[in-house]
Scaffold this motif. Structure first.
Motif, PDB file in Angstrom:
ATOM      1  N   TYR A  79      -1.879   7.302  -7.978  1.00 11.97           N
ATOM      2  CA  TYR A  79      -0.526   6.999  -7.860  1.00 11.97           C
ATOM      3  C   TYR A  79      -0.301   5.964  -9.281  1.00 11.97           C
ATOM      4  CZ  TYR A  79      -0.833   7.762  -2.882  1.00 11.97           C
ATOM      5  OH  TYR A  79      -0.972   8.396  -1.628  1.00 11.97           O
ATOM      6  N   VAL A  88       6.178   2.462  -9.562  1.00 14.96           N
ATOM      7  CA  VAL A  88       7.487   2.688 -10.208  1.00 14.96           C
ATOM      8  C   VAL A  88       8.260   1.465  -9.352  1.00 14.96           C
ATOM      9  CG1 VAL A  88       9.702   3.975 -10.724  1.00 14.96           C
ATOM     10  CG2 VAL A  88       7.134   5.240 -10.883  1.00 14.96           C
ATOM     11  N   ASP A 110       4.475   2.474  -5.005  1.00 14.06           N
ATOM     12  CA  ASP A 110       3.553   3.658  -5.088  1.00 14.06           C
ATOM     13  C   ASP A 110       4.038   4.985  -5.131  1.00 14.06           C
ATOM     14  OD1 ASP A 110       1.720   1.217  -5.094  1.00 14.06           O
ATOM     15  OD2 ASP A 110       1.406   1.506  -3.033  1.00 14.06           O
ATOM     16  N   THR A 111       3.996   5.612  -6.478  1.00 21.73           N
ATOM     17  CA  THR A 111       4.516   6.987  -6.736  1.00 21.73           C
ATOM     18  C   THR A 111       3.456   7.987  -6.956  1.00 21.73           C
ATOM     19  OG1 THR A 111       6.868   5.945  -7.412  1.00 21.73           O
ATOM     20  CG2 THR A 111       6.166   8.440  -7.920  1.00 21.73           C
ATOM     21  N   ALA A 124       6.276  13.539 -13.973  1.00 20.87           N
ATOM     22  CA  ALA A 124       6.369  11.971 -14.251  1.00 20.87           C
ATOM     23  C   ALA A 124       6.152  11.576 -15.828  1.00 20.87           C
ATOM     24  CB  ALA A 124       5.708  11.133 -13.451  1.00 20.87           C
TER      25      ALA A 124
END
Length: 542
Positions: A251, A254, A258-259, A289
């Motif tokens: 992760y 962002v 937690d992305t 991303a």
């Protein structure tokens, strides 16, 4: 007795032999609480007559599964895997001893009773694994460094464990036990859940992850094939260990969220740079991303403990999935777990002289009976209401013959891979007991400096803690790192004596500054119990 290094000046030869006892449910594998069979029972038969608890050991094989190189919490080694201990007479009519929150009770004393020799012994016998070096794990084969390439799943090792019981009547400091007079003895133990008792050697959670060395553009993820794997250059030494493993979900942050970046399929090195191979969480022919230089890439301990299922975009092209992705997807589903096999108890049978046996039988047949005293540890759990300021905990003690009181302010909610068995200071400023309507000690014990970085020694706290642990039967060898195993202790008597502290309510006053989490106070009261054995009955006097 505080000093265990005492010469035996008794030259009388006493024949002994060690015997192997199997669990009542022989051949059943023991698992963590909630994951299978978590309780086992040993019956010590009466025909053994006399046993020496000092050498009694639980012996079994232990093997772990999962990512992150899981191992027993080092604060109590393999004792951390147990939640409850109960010792009864064989017929179940008399409860001799019961230890709740067994793992925390062991952890409370573990670090204070160790020196280099004890650490070595525990590493050999009790499954103690202090190091987090991936090359030197007790329960796992050595893992490659990035320069050696990581493209296979970790390999677990099956370890033999020989574990003493932390018990007043069957522990290392107990006296010879006449099991024949008791009609036999039954020992019941139950395991902890995984969250409570297991730590990960490889720590890449938020705040411990590596950062990106070379920016990853959004278009880098754009590929027509779902088998495409992106190489992410990381700031890390290729000759040191990687804390990421195949199957990990990684992760980035962002705006505090937690992305998910994707699925780790391997770890490698390229021209001296640490490379993390990731199948991105993006659809085919789609930008992903933008990962700027310095962005932290981290994992979640929960994903490792409970396993996780990669989305369809991370599972490769249906029908022609790349081998690296197949391995990673399979590893992602693997949960942290362990299995105890071949469980047995090693008991030393003693054959004392006839004169000893005759004297014992005479006592049993007398009106007074055979009297044996031993130490018992009773747990009282008290929820602390509030986080900051003066908090008062009323301890519902009923024992009248007390040696000491030891309290651990533990987090009320366990967290994954967080050291749940020992307490931390968490901005505590002082404490003081109220015993028999008197403030004990007569001044508040200052603790504020324990929460500093680095922590500073609070002399009064250490002195009080040492006296309390010695009274509880611990041979204190180390007072190092008290901030990592924070215990609030008070000896209510000295020189092996006991004290009645039931004349009024027993309470503990804690003063906290900017504390960060809710706590539950585990209060372990060490008291004397008396076992009285008559010809026709067995009694335990509390």
């Amino acid at each position: 007795m505080e000093n265990e290094y005492v010469a035996n000046d008794n030259n009388l030869f006493v024949p002994t032999k060690k015997l192997k006892l199997f669990a009542d449910a022989h051949g059943v594998d023991i698992k963590p609480n909630g994951n299978g069979s978590s309780q086992f029972v040993f019956t010590i038969p009466d025909y053994l007559n006399f046993i020496n608890p000092e050498t009694l050991r639980l012996r079994y094989n232990l093997e772990f599964t999962g990512r992150g190189m899981p191992k027993p919490d080092p604060s109590a080694a393999c004792s951390s895997l147990y939640r409850h201990l109960r010792v009864q007479t064989k017929n179940g009519m008399e409860l001799l001893e019961e230890v709740s929150e067994y793992s925390s009770r062991v952890a409370m004393e573990y670090s204070y009773g160790e020196d280099e020799g004890k650490i070595a012994d525990r590493s050999i016998n009790e499954g103690l694994s202090i190091t987090n070096n991936a090359k030197n794990q007790l329960f796992w084969a050595a893992q490659n460094t990035p320069s050696e390439t990581i493209d296979t799943a970790p390999t677990a090792k099956k370890c033999a464990i020989s574990l003493p019981l932390w018990s007043g009547i069957l522990g290392e400091q107990a006296q010879v036990l006449p099991v024949a007079a008791l009609g036999g003895c039954r020992v019941t133990m139950e395991t902890n859940n995984l969250k409570k008792s297991v730590r990960l050697a490889l720590d890449s959670k938020k705040g411990k992850g590596d950062t990106i060395k070379t920016q990853v553009a959004a278009a880098t993820w754009n590929d027509a094939s779902l088998n495409d794997i992106v190489d992410i250059s990381m700031n890390g030494d290729v000759n040191l260990q990687s804390n990421y493993q195949i199957g990990d979900a990684v992760y980035y942050d962002v705006g505090g969220v937690d992305t998910l970046v994707g699925l780790v399929t391997g770890v490698d090195a390229n021209a001296g740079t640490f490379v993390l191979k990731v199948r991105g969480n993006v659809a085919a022919s789609t930008d992903g991303a933008l990962l700027a230089t310095g962005t932290e890439i981290y994992t979640k301990p929960k994903d490792r403990f409970e396993g996780w299922t990669p989305g369809v975009n991370m599972q490769g092209v249906s029908g022609s999935v790349a081998a690296a992705i197949t391995l990673a997807v399979n590893q992602a589903a693997v949960k942290v777990d362990y299995t105890m096999t071949d469980m047995e108890m090693i008991v030393e049978q003693i054959s004392p002289p006839d004169s000893y046996v005759n004297a014992l039988v005479k006592k049993i047949n007398s009106s007074e009976g055979l009297v044996m005293n031993y130490k018992n540890t009773t747990l009282h759990k008290v929820n602390l209401v509030g986080l900051q300021g003066m908090l008062n905990a009323s301890i519902p003690n009923t024992a009248k013959r007390v040696y000491s009181v030891n309290c651990m302010p533990l987090a009320s909610v366990d967290s994954y891979d967080a050291g749940n068995l020992t307490a931390k200071p968490d901005q505590i400023e002082s404490y003081q007991f109220v015993i028999n309507d008197q403030l004990i000690p007569d001044q508040k014990v200052p603790l504020a400096r324990l929460s500093m970085t680095p922590a500073y020694v609070e002399q009064l706290h250490l002195a009080e803690g040492r006296k309390s642990l010695v009274n509880s039967g611990v041979f204190v060898k180390s007072l190092q790192n008290a901030e990592k195993n924070f215990v609030i202790g008070r000896a209510v008597s000295l020189y092996g004596a006991v004290s009645d502290i039931t004349k009024s309510d027993l309470s503990l006053r804690l003063e906290y500054g900017a504390a960060t989490y809710q706590k539950t106070l585990n209060c372990y009261v060490c008291s004397a119990r008396t076992l009285v054995i008559n010809r026709d009955q067995v009694q335990v006097i509390y």
